[in-house]
Design a protein around this motif. Structure first.
Motif, PDB file in Angstrom:
ATOM      1  N   ALA A 167       0.832  -1.212   0.000  1.00 48.49           N
ATOM      2  CA  ALA A 167       0.000   0.000   0.000  1.00 48.49           C
ATOM      3  C   ALA A 167       0.863   1.258   0.000  1.00 48.49           C
ATOM      4  O   ALA A 167       1.933   1.302   0.632  1.00 48.49           O
ATOM      5  CB  ALA A 167      -0.929  -0.003   1.208  1.00 48.49           C
ATOM      6  N   ASP A 168       0.390   2.259  -0.743  1.00 46.99           N
ATOM      7  CA  ASP A 168       1.067   3.557  -0.856  1.00 46.99           C
ATOM      8  C   ASP A 168       2.426   3.446  -1.534  1.00 46.99           C
ATOM      9  O   ASP A 168       3.262   4.345  -1.407  1.00 46.99           O
ATOM     10  CB  ASP A 168       1.220   4.219   0.526  1.00 46.99           C
ATOM     11  N   GLN A 169       2.660   2.357  -2.247  1.00 41.11           N
ATOM     12  CA  GLN A 169       3.874   2.194  -3.042  1.00 41.11           C
ATOM     13  C   GLN A 169       3.483   1.965  -4.494  1.00 41.11           C
ATOM     14  O   GLN A 169       2.464   1.341  -4.780  1.00 41.11           O
ATOM     15  CB  GLN A 169       4.692   0.996  -2.567  1.00 41.11           C
ATOM     16  N   VAL A 170       4.294   2.444  -5.407  1.00 39.78           N
ATOM     17  CA  VAL A 170       4.054   2.174  -6.820  1.00 39.78           C
ATOM     18  C   VAL A 170       4.496   0.739  -7.112  1.00 39.78           C
ATOM     19  O   VAL A 170       5.631   0.350  -6.825  1.00 39.78           O
ATOM     20  CB  VAL A 170       4.821   3.157  -7.718  1.00 39.78           C
ATOM     21  N   VAL A 171       3.576  -0.049  -7.660  1.00 41.48           N
ATOM     22  CA  VAL A 171       3.840  -1.444  -8.006  1.00 41.48           C
ATOM     23  C   VAL A 171       3.895  -1.536  -9.527  1.00 41.48           C
ATOM     24  O   VAL A 171       2.964  -1.142 -10.216  1.00 41.48           O
ATOM     25  CB  VAL A 171       2.724  -2.352  -7.455  1.00 41.48           C
ATOM     26  N   THR A 172       4.995  -2.055 -10.047  1.00 42.66           N
ATOM     27  CA  THR A 172       5.178  -2.117 -11.489  1.00 42.66           C
ATOM     28  C   THR A 172       4.483  -3.331 -12.095  1.00 42.66           C
ATOM     29  O   THR A 172       4.130  -4.289 -11.393  1.00 42.66           O
ATOM     30  CB  THR A 172       6.667  -2.171 -11.851  1.00 42.66           C
ATOM     31  N   HIS A 213      -5.131   3.418  -8.130  1.00 38.82           N
ATOM     32  CA  HIS A 213      -4.707   4.464  -9.059  1.00 38.82           C
ATOM     33  C   HIS A 213      -3.683   3.924 -10.060  1.00 38.82           C
ATOM     34  O   HIS A 213      -2.855   3.076  -9.718  1.00 38.82           O
ATOM     35  CB  HIS A 213      -4.073   5.624  -8.303  1.00 38.82           C
ATOM     36  N   THR A 214      -3.757   4.444 -11.276  1.00 35.24           N
ATOM     37  CA  THR A 214      -2.740   4.172 -12.282  1.00 35.24           C
ATOM     38  C   THR A 214      -1.717   5.296 -12.244  1.00 35.24           C
ATOM     39  O   THR A 214      -2.084   6.474 -12.284  1.00 35.24           O
ATOM     40  CB  THR A 214      -3.360   4.096 -13.688  1.00 35.24           C
ATOM     41  N   VAL A 215      -0.455   4.925 -12.116  1.00 36.12           N
ATOM     42  CA  VAL A 215       0.635   5.902 -12.129  1.00 36.12           C
ATOM     43  C   VAL A 215       1.257   5.823 -13.518  1.00 36.12           C
ATOM     44  O   VAL A 215       1.985   4.873 -13.832  1.00 36.12           O
ATOM     45  CB  VAL A 215       1.681   5.595 -11.029  1.00 36.12           C
ATOM     46  N   SER A 218       4.567   4.126 -14.865  1.00 37.73           N
ATOM     47  CA  SER A 218       5.247   3.432 -13.771  1.00 37.73           C
ATOM     48  C   SER A 218       4.534   2.167 -13.329  1.00 37.73           C
ATOM     49  O   SER A 218       5.144   1.111 -13.173  1.00 37.73           O
ATOM     50  CB  SER A 218       5.397   4.368 -12.556  1.00 37.73           C
ATOM     51  N   GLY A 219       3.222   2.244 -13.086  1.00 36.65           N
ATOM     52  CA  GLY A 219       2.494   1.072 -12.605  1.00 36.65           C
ATOM     53  C   GLY A 219       1.221   1.464 -11.900  1.00 36.65           C
ATOM     54  O   GLY A 219       0.460   2.314 -12.397  1.00 36.65           O
ATOM     55  N   TYR A 220       1.002   0.895 -10.712  1.00 40.42           N
ATOM     56  CA  TYR A 220      -0.246   1.114  -9.996  1.00 40.42           C
ATOM     57  C   TYR A 220       0.037   1.364  -8.512  1.00 40.42           C
ATOM     58  O   TYR A 220       1.060   0.944  -7.977  1.00 40.42           O
ATOM     59  CB  TYR A 220      -1.157  -0.109 -10.158  1.00 40.42           C
ATOM     60  N   LEU A 221      -0.909   2.028  -7.874  1.00 38.61           N
ATOM     61  CA  LEU A 221      -0.759   2.340  -6.459  1.00 38.61           C
ATOM     62  C   LEU A 221      -2.105   2.192  -5.775  1.00 38.61           C
ATOM     63  O   LEU A 221      -3.124   2.678  -6.279  1.00 38.61           O
ATOM     64  CB  LEU A 221      -0.229   3.766  -6.295  1.00 38.61           C
ATOM     65  N   LEU A 222      -2.098   1.507  -4.643  1.00 38.46           N
ATOM     66  CA  LEU A 222      -3.310   1.367  -3.826  1.00 38.46           C
ATOM     67  C   LEU A 222      -3.158   2.216  -2.579  1.00 38.46           C
ATOM     68  O   LEU A 222      -2.207   2.046  -1.803  1.00 38.46           O
ATOM     69  CB  LEU A 222      -3.531  -0.095  -3.431  1.00 38.46           C
ATOM     70  N   GLY A 223      -4.088   3.136  -2.383  1.00 36.25           N
ATOM     71  CA  GLY A 223      -4.038   4.001  -1.208  1.00 36.25           C
ATOM     72  C   GLY A 223      -4.765   5.295  -1.460  1.00 36.25           C
ATOM     73  O   GLY A 223      -5.297   5.535  -2.553  1.00 36.25           O
ATOM     74  N   LEU A 224      -4.820   6.133  -0.447  1.00 38.97           N
ATOM     75  CA  LEU A 224      -5.462   7.425  -0.569  1.00 38.97           C
ATOM     76  C   LEU A 224      -4.463   8.422  -1.170  1.00 38.97           C
ATOM     77  O   LEU A 224      -3.293   8.452  -0.787  1.00 38.97           O
ATOM     78  CB  LEU A 224      -5.915   7.931   0.804  1.00 38.97           C
ATOM     79  N   ARG A 225      -4.938   9.225  -2.101  1.00 33.47           N
ATOM     80  CA  ARG A 225      -4.069  10.226  -2.710  1.00 33.47           C
ATOM     81  C   ARG A 225      -4.732  11.592  -2.582  1.00 33.47           C
ATOM     82  O   ARG A 225      -5.933  11.733  -2.751  1.00 33.47           O
ATOM     83  CB  ARG A 225      -3.815   9.935  -4.200  1.00 33.47           C
TER      84      ARG A 225
END
Length: 226
Positions: A167-172, A213-215, A218-225
């Motif tokens: 969570a709260d990290q960009v996952v590729t 979220h889609t970054v 880079s990849g994807y991120l799960l969390g509040l932004r």
């Protein structure tokens, strides 16, 4: 529960991997001691099932190096070396438990569950993941957001579990292919995009706040932004 299996006997590795997956857990299996140490040092697992006698780097040396680095991940060591002195040696070098071969899978699972309970102090801490109002119960295989049950397919569940653990990290895409699909190459398909789209619909549809979220690039991120 996500388990790393380091075992050079393919029959045993497949046996343990299959049993863990059928029990609803994630399992990655490697045959090389060097590869196993590298994976344990650079990825997040709940426990390691570690063969004592491995090519390149044996189980004793792997657990010794992990402990020297301050890595306290629970380690269940497997070995055909079952004498008292050999078991004591494994435990004294940092293994948390030692199981002689041959063994029954139910005992492997029970010992892993006991190690996780011992580490956390309570089963609930190990078997539940939370991100904002999203909660995953790993034992009951249930996901709720804001108290509302969300029905997921097995692959969607694995995908969400990985995202929640990061969570709260960009996952590729590469990370997802390896962790969720067990691919160590890019299959050049839109399989990730399809599953992310389905998961986003189930998690965020009709919600005031999006979690998945889609970054771009880079990849994807799960969390509040913000």
């Amino acid at each position: 529960m996500r388990v790393l299996i380091v075992e050079d006997d393919p029959v045993i590795a497949n046996f343990v991997s299959k049993g863990l997956r059928e029990a609803g857990h994630n399992a990655d299996a490697l045959a090389s001691g060097v590869d196993g140490l590298h994976r344990a040092q650079h990825e997040s697992y709940d426990a390691i099932v570690l063969d004592r006698m491995l090519p390149g780097l044996d189980g004793i040396e792997i657990v010794r190096r992990l402990r020297a680095d301050g890595n306290r991940i629970p380690v269940l060591m497997l070995s055909s070396l079952a004498e008292v002195e050999q078991r004591v040696e494994g435990l004294r070098h940092g293994a948390d438990d030692y199981l002689a071969k041959p063994f029954a899978f139910v005992e492997v699972l029970a010992r892993l569950e006991a190690l996780l309970r011992r580490q956390s102090g309570s089963a609930a801490e190990v078997t539940r993941l939370r991100v904002a109002d999203l909660e995953m119960d790993l034992l009951k295989r249930r996901v709720r957001r804001g108290g509302q049950l969300i029905e997921l397919q097995p692959r969607e569940f694995r995908l969400l579990e990985y995202l929640m653990r990061h969570a709260d990290q960009v996952v590729t895409r590469t990370m997802l292919l390896e962790a969720v699909w067990d691919y160590h190459f890019d299959p050049q398909t839109n399989v990730i995009d399809v599953h992310i789209s389905r998961l986003r619909q189930k998690l965020d549809r009709d919600r005031d706040t999006a979690l998945l979220h889609t970054v771009r690039g880079s990849g994807y991120l799960l969390g509040l932004r913000s």
